[in-house]
Design an enzyme around this catalytic site. Structure first.
Site, PDB file in Angstrom:
ATOM      1  N   LYS A  55       0.843  -1.201   0.000  1.00  0.00           N
ATOM      2  CA  LYS A  55       0.000   0.000   0.000  1.00  0.00           C
ATOM      3  C   LYS A  55       0.877   1.249   0.000  1.00  0.00           C
ATOM      4  CE  LYS A  55      -3.961  -2.269   2.062  1.00  0.00           C
ATOM      5  NZ  LYS A  55      -4.646  -2.711   3.278  1.00  0.00           N
ATOM      6  N   GLN A  99      -4.761  -1.169   9.491  1.00  0.00           N
ATOM      7  CA  GLN A  99      -4.766  -2.526   8.938  1.00  0.00           C
ATOM      8  C   GLN A  99      -5.373  -3.521   9.934  1.00  0.00           C
ATOM      9  OE1 GLN A  99      -3.641  -3.341   5.727  1.00  0.00           O
ATOM     10  NE2 GLN A  99      -4.448  -5.380   6.164  1.00  0.00           N
ATOM     11  N   ASP A 122     -11.063   3.218   3.985  1.00  0.00           N
ATOM     12  CA  ASP A 122     -11.515   1.822   3.927  1.00  0.00           C
ATOM     13  C   ASP A 122     -13.046   1.751   3.852  1.00  0.00           C
ATOM     14  OD1 ASP A 122      -9.760  -0.267   3.709  1.00  0.00           O
ATOM     15  OD2 ASP A 122      -9.251  -0.319   5.849  1.00  0.00           O
TER      16      ASP A 122
END
Ligand code: NDP
Length: 295
Positions: A55, A99, A122
């Protein structure tokens, strides 16, 4: 019937990332900010380390700024929430991703809901989930968004199509189902308690498999000509003692039956980070008074 078209998610994602890089340059040229994405990882889960490293790398390649925060596994919820609060107030950070999974002492929902919804790239925060469900404009979770892009590219208009979503997790199954509903599909959701699953599958024009069960969907479960999106990423042992990645669909069996299908790897997987970058770009635009659609 001819073999299914193999949907090349890797190529699609590479094009999308190149487009985003161009948009980032255009934003800077119009006097806008350098979009900044903060990725927070707690602990040393090896799979998560690979994801967060990728990422960060792809964020920089798209011309954005990457802020990586690697915290020790014993980090308290209080300390993580304090970091999220700092990032929420940092004007150089337009997107925040924590994460998952998190260590057991931390409640993931408490952390997700602490992220400023405008920076929640997200799309897991309740405000963004609410927007998705009610049809408002919010951040859409990356993997579901990637699935939708591949489907629209393969099929064009999805209106009236019968879709079956296998899996009802908050991060994959449920958002995909709501996105498909928004596209006017007739949506059925299946899960581990669904009866006659094979029969449900055989009715679907669009079959989304997101169960985490390797090769569970057999060729005979697929309606001839259906479009199959395989979200699963499962590592299995091979006969020679090595390992390989497979999806939730028995790809070899599906190929002669389906109309189009995503492979694993190289299907949905690469779309997730590309959609994350797209969300980060859109977040940076909205936070600084630019319309992301104008690029
Ligand atoms: P979860 O484990 O959170 O959810 C799995 C879902 O599948 C649950 O709803 C479960 O039902 C359902 N399920 C499990 N077994 C069966 C079964 N035998 N029959 C029918 N339904 C079943 O997984 P995620 O949603 O997080 O992920 C799903 C898959 O997608 C995984 O393989 C994961 O690795 C992959 N993934 C890929 C991503 C990418 O491409 N970038 C990103 C995220 C995930 P129930 O609710 O009843 O338990």
């Amino acid at each position: 019937m001819a073999e299914a078209v193999i949907i090349d998610g890797k190529a699609f994602a590479a094009n999308l990332r190149a487009e985003i890089a161009q948009k980032v340059s255009a934003l800077k040229a119009r006097g806008g900010p350098v979009p900044g994405l903060a990725v927070v990882q707690v602990g040393e889960n090896p799979a998560s380390q690979i994801y967060t490293r990728n990422k960060a790398k792809q964020t920089v390649e798209a011309g954005m700024q990457s802020f990586k925060h690697d915290l020790p596994a014993e980090t308290s919820q209080e300390d993580l929430l304090a970091l999220v609060d700092r990032l929420n107030h940092d004007a150089n950070v337009h997107g925040i991703l924590v994460q998952l999974p998190l260590p057991p002492q931390i409640d993931p929902n408490a952390v997700i809901d602490a992220i400023d919804p405008a920076k929640d790239v997200d799309g897991f925060n309740v405000v963004n989930v609410g927007c998705l469900v009610t049809g408002g404009e919010g951040m859409i979770p990356c993997t579901p968004l990637g699935c939708l892009m591949l489907l629209k590219d393969a099929l064009g208009d999805l209106k009236g199509k019968r879709a079956l979503v296998m899996g009802r997790s908050n991060i994959v199954g449920k958002p995909i189902a709501f996105l498909l509903l928004r596209e006017h599909c007739t949506v059925t959701m299946a899960h581990s308690k669904t009866e006659n699953l094979a029969e449900e599958c055989r009715r679907a024009d669009i079959l989304i498999a997101a169960t985490g069960q390797p090769r569970m969907v057999r060729g005979g479960w697929i309606k001839p000509g259906a479009t199959v999106i395989d979200v699963g990423i499962n590592r299995i042992e091979t006969e020679d003692g090595k390992s390989k990645l497979v999806g939730d669909v028995a790809f070899d069996e599906a190929l002669p039956v389906a109309g189009a299908i995503t492979p694993v790897p190289g299907g949905v997987g690469p779309m997730t980070i590309a959609c994350l970058l797209q969300n980060a770009f859109a977040a940076a635009c909205r936070q600084t008074g630019f319309d992301p659609e104008s690029f």
